[in-house]
Design a protein around this motif. Sequence first.
Motif, PDB file in Angstrom:
ATOM      1  N   ALA A  42      39.264  47.458  34.210  1.00  0.00           N
ATOM      2  CA  ALA A  42      38.118  46.851  34.889  1.00  0.00           C
ATOM      3  C   ALA A  42      36.839  47.038  34.088  1.00  0.00           C
ATOM      4  O   ALA A  42      36.010  46.125  33.992  1.00  0.00           O
ATOM      5  CB  ALA A  42      37.963  47.455  36.283  1.00  0.00           C
ATOM      6  N   ILE A  43      36.661  48.233  33.522  1.00  0.00           N
ATOM      7  CA  ILE A  43      35.459  48.498  32.719  1.00  0.00           C
ATOM      8  C   ILE A  43      35.420  47.575  31.514  1.00  0.00           C
ATOM      9  O   ILE A  43      34.382  47.001  31.177  1.00  0.00           O
ATOM     10  CB  ILE A  43      35.434  49.981  32.284  1.00  0.00           C
ATOM     11  CG1 ILE A  43      35.202  50.883  33.504  1.00  0.00           C
ATOM     12  CG2 ILE A  43      34.349  50.217  31.240  1.00  0.00           C
ATOM     13  CD1 ILE A  43      35.374  52.361  33.219  1.00  0.00           C
ATOM     14  N   THR A  44      36.571  47.393  30.860  1.00  0.00           N
ATOM     15  CA  THR A  44      36.636  46.491  29.711  1.00  0.00           C
ATOM     16  C   THR A  44      36.315  45.061  30.124  1.00  0.00           C
ATOM     17  O   THR A  44      35.543  44.361  29.450  1.00  0.00           O
ATOM     18  CB  THR A  44      38.039  46.539  29.077  1.00  0.00           C
ATOM     19  OG1 THR A  44      38.314  47.875  28.650  1.00  0.00           O
ATOM     20  CG2 THR A  44      38.117  45.609  27.872  1.00  0.00           C
ATOM     21  N   MET A  45      36.892  44.606  31.251  1.00  0.00           N
ATOM     22  CA  MET A  45      36.626  43.248  31.716  1.00  0.00           C
ATOM     23  C   MET A  45      35.166  43.063  32.115  1.00  0.00           C
ATOM     24  O   MET A  45      34.542  42.034  31.822  1.00  0.00           O
ATOM     25  CB  MET A  45      37.538  42.915  32.897  1.00  0.00           C
ATOM     26  CG  MET A  45      38.994  42.731  32.539  1.00  0.00           C
ATOM     27  SD  MET A  45      39.961  42.099  33.939  1.00  0.00           S
ATOM     28  CE  MET A  45      39.990  43.547  35.002  1.00  0.00           C
ATOM     29  N   GLY A  46      34.609  44.068  32.812  1.00  0.00           N
ATOM     30  CA  GLY A  46      33.219  43.975  33.226  1.00  0.00           C
ATOM     31  C   GLY A  46      32.271  43.890  32.042  1.00  0.00           C
ATOM     32  O   GLY A  46      31.328  43.094  32.036  1.00  0.00           O
TER      33      GLY A  46
END
Length: 485
Positions: free
Chosen positions: A163-167
């Motif tokens: 999620a952090i990478t996508m965000g």
Amino acid sequence: MTQQSLEPKTVATDAGAGSRVPAGRSWLDRYFHISQRGSSIAREVRGGVTTFMAMAYILLLNPLILSGKDAAGDMLGQKALITATAFAAAFTTLLMGFVGKVPLALAAGLSVSGVLSSQVAPQMTWPQAMGMCVMYGAVIMLLVVTGLREMIMNAIPLALKHAITMGIGLFIALIGLVKAGFVHQGQATPVTLGPAGELAGWPVLLFAATLLLIFMLQARGIPGAILIGIVSGTVVSVVLNAAGAIDPKQWAGGAPELHGSAVSMPDFSLFGEVEFGGWGQVGAMTVGMIVFTLVLAGFFDAMATIIGVGTEAELADAQGRMPGLSKALFIDGAGGAVGGVAGASGQTVFVESATGVGEGARTGLSSVVTGLFFAACLFFTPLTAIVPGEVAAAALVVIGAMMMTNARHVDWADRGTAIPVFLTVVIMPFTYSITAGVAAGVISYVAIRIAQGKAREIGAFMWGLTVIFFVYFALNPIESWMGVH
């Protein structure tokens, strides 16, 4: 000559690669373990050139991201930024080659630069912002030395890592859309298409065309698609500008044309412009959260990238262990400090290193080649400065799209996973804050796990993060309630 005479005598076997080692090797071969890893000098050179071509776009994008004003209203010079970006990439990549001896190249991390531009610089001066880079680099090096880096990586749920990478990907894409003039603040809406609900001017159209071209090249599997797209967009821009088809005032960063010689001496005016302290108006809590955010931005992808590229190069075993792993992680952490001192923002390992591995690179010699190419770029700053910001911004959107592919790893059917991931991903770009996105994801993850009766699955580290982020969100109301201003 017989077949037997063509086969080299062997003197040793590399336990990591399991290949036979020819006798009478050159010092270059011995130092980088080229034969031991089943490679050759020609392959390493070819891999190093390929890696450079795949990530050369950073020389354009990093100055674009760091082109904003700081709290004092000051801006960093474009030529100095290009010099700093090239120098930091060259230094850290050469360090990885000679010391780490693995085919990994480093350059300014776009996520770190995004945090510096959107969250740090508006609250302090650029020298102080670069001081934050040095601090976060020191923190990561300390985490590597103490072994805490891997412990932290294991403590955070895998879904939140994705999620952090996508965000961050969506955040970077939004920065690109805004820099290109494709997205503007609307009068009746928070954002709108163009300055008045429509695209205006050739530069924005060239951005869209460059973006589409890169996506088409990637769909065809063409290596160096981002660089090819940027070069193509720049050539068209220069031609249209020379023909007088575009009003020079339409270019956000100046018309794409060469002023004077294509070769010049590097501008090291940003080197050493680092300050620690003077954060009275910001506050210790904010400074701590800034460093924490930068650690997050430069932390999560690096280990996965190092292991991923190492596995592709057949250097890592099933447990992710590979020669020089601890050195590679330490150098990646040191990249934060090096980038801060150079004035280029934190340096981190680039996944584009995999393109060189695909060409046969297996050792640090390929990184040395890549680093030398970045060093050569120090003397061609005027050529790099020709690229319009609108054309370079297309690559930011492409990188954002690539980072969004992590969505395939998320179990969207599990609400306990899907909700924290969703909040993390959407809050980052909508608030222009990586910290806010991570905080929302962590707090919601813990809250939902409690609601599901799975509090024991949370872990001490996640509990600690939840407390920190709760204070982060509640700090202003608490200060207002206590009468603190």
